[in-house]
Design an enzyme around this catalytic site. Structure first.
Site, PDB file in Angstrom:
ATOM      1  N   ARG A   1     -12.119  -2.893   6.885  1.00 28.89           N
ATOM      2  CA  ARG A   1     -11.738  -3.157   5.505  1.00 28.89           C
ATOM      3  C   ARG A   1     -12.141  -4.581   5.164  1.00 28.89           C
ATOM      4  O   ARG A   1     -12.124  -5.465   6.033  1.00 28.89           O
ATOM      5  CB  ARG A   1     -10.228  -2.987   5.308  1.00 28.89           C
TER       6      ARG A   1
ATOM      7  N   CYS B   1     -10.269  -2.909  -8.399  1.00 31.18           N
ATOM      8  CA  CYS B   1     -10.290  -2.292  -7.076  1.00 31.18           C
ATOM      9  C   CYS B   1     -10.282  -0.763  -7.127  1.00 31.18           C
ATOM     10  O   CYS B   1     -11.308  -0.175  -7.440  1.00 31.18           O
ATOM     11  CB  CYS B   1      -9.164  -2.861  -6.211  1.00 31.18           C
TER      12      CYS B   1
ATOM     13  N   HIS C   1      -7.959  -8.749  -6.980  1.00 28.75           N
ATOM     14  CA  HIS C   1      -6.522  -8.642  -7.268  1.00 28.75           C
ATOM     15  C   HIS C   1      -5.953 -10.057  -7.320  1.00 28.75           C
ATOM     16  O   HIS C   1      -6.669 -11.033  -7.176  1.00 28.75           O
ATOM     17  CB  HIS C   1      -5.782  -7.957  -6.112  1.00 28.75           C
TER      18      HIS C   1
END
Ligand code: GLN
Length: 247
Positions: free
Chosen positions: A129, A96, A193
């Protein structure tokens, strides 16, 4: 083969460690130890001068824009050494925020921050997002890679840069192309993640095998009993493929 040792550099663990990213390093260590190999972990903190000469695997996690900026400024001083490491086949896993730093630039607010330029990619921003569970089909894992993504950045790969894989569920690099992450030499960049490696043992073994091949000329790995890891992976794959978000 056993009795081998790999050295893992964990870059800036105090700043880049979202969603348990540091767990990736634990997985690399345990999977070596379970095979009677050894793992030394070197933590590189802000203010240290990292050296990559004895490093087999470097790991950099994700973080907020504020933390990313601090890390990027720091790492730009080491750009030549990092480039040499990558070009020499050093293994680098970047998640990320760390993944975004691999590219030429990263758009932070309205400001374009210079990246490390290790891989031909760049990141701009978009709204909303991109958040949620993700599943990715990839040549570096026998199972779909599962995890969690949360990023405002949209990453665009240069022509000829291979994505880590294709999105089966979720958003990936930009929410549009269906591509997730990047593969370049022994670099794996990804938005996944979770942390990434506990539920995706194939990815962990891919990294270990590349590093052992480079250090010892033999990347062979004894199979491990991955029943628990694969069960955890399958639960998520099944839920996501059924079109269902996990609770
Ligand atoms: N700050 C970056 C973004 O929002 C990366 C976030 C993260 O590492 N999860 O795109």
């Amino acid at each position: 083969m056993s009795g081998r040792t790999l050295t893992v550099a964990h870059l800036f663990p105090e700043l880049l460690n979202l969603y348990g990213d540091g767990g990736n390093v634990l997985v690399l260590r345990k999977r070596l130890e379970w095979r009677h190999d050894a793992c030394e972990v070197v933590e590189c903190h802000v203010g240290d001068r990292p050296s990559f000469s004895g490093i087999d695997i470097a790991f950099i996690g994700g973080g907020s824009d504020r933390e990313q900026r601090i890390v990027c400024e720091r790492l730009l001083d080491e750009r030549d050494e990092l480039t040499a490491f990558v070009e020499d086949g050093g293994v680098l896993l970047a998640v990320c925020g760390g993944y975004q730093l691999l590219g030429h630039s990263y758009l932070m607010g309205d400001e374009e921050v210079t990246g490390l330029g290790l891989v031909d990619l760049y990141t701009d921003r978009g709204a909303p997002r991109l958040i949620g569970n993700v599943a990715v089909e990839s040549r570096i894992s026998p199972q779909p890679i599962v995890g969690y993504e949360n990023h405002g950045g949209r990453t665009h790969l240069g022509e000829g840069v291979e994505p880590m894989g294709r999105v089966l569920f979720g958003h990936g690099n930009d929410g549009v192309t269906g591509e997730e992450g990047c593969l370049y030499k022994n670099v794996v960049g990804t938005y996944v993640h979770g942390p990434l490696l506990p539920k995706n043992p194939g990815v962990a073994d891919h990294l270990l095998s590349c590093a052992l091949e480079r250090r010892y000329g033999d990347g062979t790995l004894e199979p491990l009993d991955d029943e628990a890891e694969l069960a955890a992976n399958k639960v998520m794959v099944d839920r996501l493929m059924a079109g269902e978000e996990a609770e």
